[in-house]
Scaffold this motif. Structure first.
Motif, short mmCIF file in Angstrom:
data_model
loop_
_atom_site.label_atom_id
_atom_site.label_comp_id
_atom_site.label_asym_id
_atom_site.label_seq_id
_atom_site.Cartn_x
_atom_site.Cartn_y
_atom_site.Cartn_z
N ASN A 30 25.02 43.83 -12.73
CA ASN A 30 25.05 43.83 -11.03
C ASN A 30 23.90 42.47 -10.76
OD1 ASN A 30 26.87 45.60 -10.35
ND2 ASN A 30 24.98 47.14 -10.57
N LEU A 31 24.05 41.66 -9.94
CA LEU A 31 23.14 40.57 -9.24
C LEU A 31 22.28 41.11 -8.55
CD1 LEU A 31 25.15 37.26 -9.18
CD2 LEU A 31 23.51 37.95 -10.66
N GLY A 32 21.00 40.93 -8.48
CA GLY A 32 20.07 41.38 -7.60
C GLY A 32 19.08 40.33 -7.35
N LEU A 33 18.32 40.31 -6.35
CA LEU A 33 17.26 39.35 -6.07
C LEU A 33 16.30 39.33 -7.13
CD1 LEU A 33 16.60 39.75 -2.09
CD2 LEU A 33 17.62 37.94 -3.48
N ALA A 34 15.77 38.35 -7.55
CA ALA A 34 14.61 37.98 -8.53
C ALA A 34 13.30 37.36 -7.38
CB ALA A 34 14.78 36.93 -9.36
N LEU A 35 11.96 37.86 -7.96
CA LEU A 35 10.98 37.59 -7.12
C LEU A 35 10.47 36.09 -7.36
CD1 LEU A 35 8.91 40.66 -7.33
CD2 LEU A 35 10.45 39.99 -5.58
N ALA A 36 11.02 35.57 -8.52
CA ALA A 36 10.37 33.95 -8.85
C ALA A 36 11.43 33.47 -9.41
CB ALA A 36 9.11 34.07 -9.41
N LEU A 37 11.52 31.96 -9.23
CA LEU A 37 12.43 31.09 -10.21
C LEU A 37 12.40 31.51 -11.62
CD1 LEU A 37 14.27 28.82 -10.26
CD2 LEU A 37 12.43 27.13 -10.26
N SER A 38 11.06 31.85 -12.28
CA SER A 38 10.97 31.93 -13.72
C SER A 38 11.81 33.28 -14.17
CB SER A 38 9.50 32.16 -14.05
OG SER A 38 9.10 33.34 -13.26
N GLU A 39 12.07 34.21 -13.26
CA GLU A 39 12.85 35.30 -13.62
C GLU A 39 14.36 35.21 -13.20
OE1 GLU A 39 11.30 38.33 -11.28
OE2 GLU A 39 9.13 38.40 -11.95
#
Length: 346
Positions: free
Chosen positions: A206-215
């Motif tokens: 599944n795709l989920g929101l990441a907190l930062a671009l690095s993640e």
């Protein structure tokens, strides 16, 4: 016969009072404007009657909602209650292309710019699907409603997640505008609109929101229209736009975009009518009674923090751009209630 002294005396008086009179004449328009402004402030003219030239407006198109979600509401705004809003608003006519003449040739040209060669598969009189000859990609186009949906099946391409050249916020916004500009689809209200950048990562399947671009594994940009008459335009997705692009981290331009959606109808700026609105109290009661549409769900007990007037863009073909009341709450909650008076709405 007047003496020289008398002539000099009368001359000075004439000059003195002439100067005073000239100053008075010069100040009269300014004084009149000030008096008129004060009068109109204290006694404003009645607003023009709504023109309602389109008659009863069609029902707004809401996406299918979750029938089991029935939250309870509490109002806690910065004003300490419901705000004072206007009671009349414009309703704009929306242009829909109903001509098929030459439209297929136009979309072939745009499809070729995206790497799709050959003729598309005809699904029905208005829907065509292009399939890429080498990549697992498809482009679905509605020639009547000028909508495009591009999908690259990145799950079948394991290597796409190995490169990490994801665009930063500024680059991503620039890339989405360049894409639509090159296809001749970047309207002014999109070019001057509000972008929203989000980061996404793959967790399991599944795709989920990441907190930062690095993640992140992907970067998505939603491009919203610019405000209309200083009023925000909201969408059926709440915080997502029907014009959006998702980028991968690969430098291969054929795989850089993994998804792109474009659903846009031109608002005719000079073609509108004014309509009376429901009271904000009536709209609040309607929401509490289960009316309207919940664009973003949250907890079962929702605290409403902000109430405003906006224009609603459904993401589906709509003949008019109509106003709605927007209720925003904690945890991203967002709900809409049609704003046009019930007597002028189907």
């Amino acid at each position: 016969m007047a003496t020289l002294t008398e002539v000099s005396f009368h001359t000075r008086r004439i000059i003195k009072w002439g100067a005073v009179g000239l100053v008075i004449v010069m100040l009269m328009p300014v004084a009149w404007r000030i008096i008129k402004t004060i009068y109109l402030t204290l006694n404003p003219p009645p607003p023009a009657a709504p023109t309602v030239k389109y008659g009863k407006l069609p029902k707004l198109l809401w996406p299918e909602a979750d029938p089991n979600y029935k939250p309870q509401y509490r109002l806690e705004t910065i004003e300490g209650g419901l705000p004072k809003l206007v009671n009349v608003a414009k309703v704009y006519f929306v242009s829909i292309n109903k001509s098929r003449i030459l439209e297929l040739e136009r979309i072939k040209s745009r499809a070729a710019a995206l790497g799709f060669a050959g003729d598309p598969e005809k699904v029905d009189d208005q829907t065509y699907v292009f399939k890429h000859t080498t990549n697992p990609a498809t482009l679905t186009v509605d020639i009547i409603y000028n909508s495009y949906k591009y999908i690259y099946d990145w799950r079948s391409d394991a290597g796409i997640l190995e490169e990490r050249s994801l665009p930063n916020n500024e680059q991503a916004v620039s890339e989405i505008k360049t894409l639509w500009q090159n296809l001749g689809l970047l309207a002014d209200d999109l070019a001057n609109g509000r972008p929203k950048v989000t980061y996404w990562k793959l967790t399991g399947e599944n795709l989920g929101l990441a907190l930062a671009l690095s993640e992140a594994d992907f970067v998505r940009v939603d491009l919203f229209r610019a405000d209309k008459d200083e009023v925000k335009i909201v969408t059926s997705g709440g915080d997502v736009s029907p014009v959006n692009v998702t980028f991968s981290g690969t430098t291969d331009q054929g795989k850089r975009i993994v998804e792109a959606n474009y659903a846009y109808s031109r608002i005719l700026d000079d073609t509108f009518s004014t309509y009376p609105l429901k009271t904000i109290d009536g709209a609040w009661q309607e929401l509490q009674g289960g009316g309207g549409f919940i664009a973003k769900m949250a907890a079962n007990n929702v605290v409403i923090r902000k109430v405003a007037l906006a224009y609603y863009e459904s993401g589906q073909p709509q003949e008019f751009l109509q106003p709605v009341y927007v209720f925003e709450g904690d945890a991203g909650f967002m709900a809409y209630v049609p704003a046009v008076s019930q007597e002028y709405s189907q």
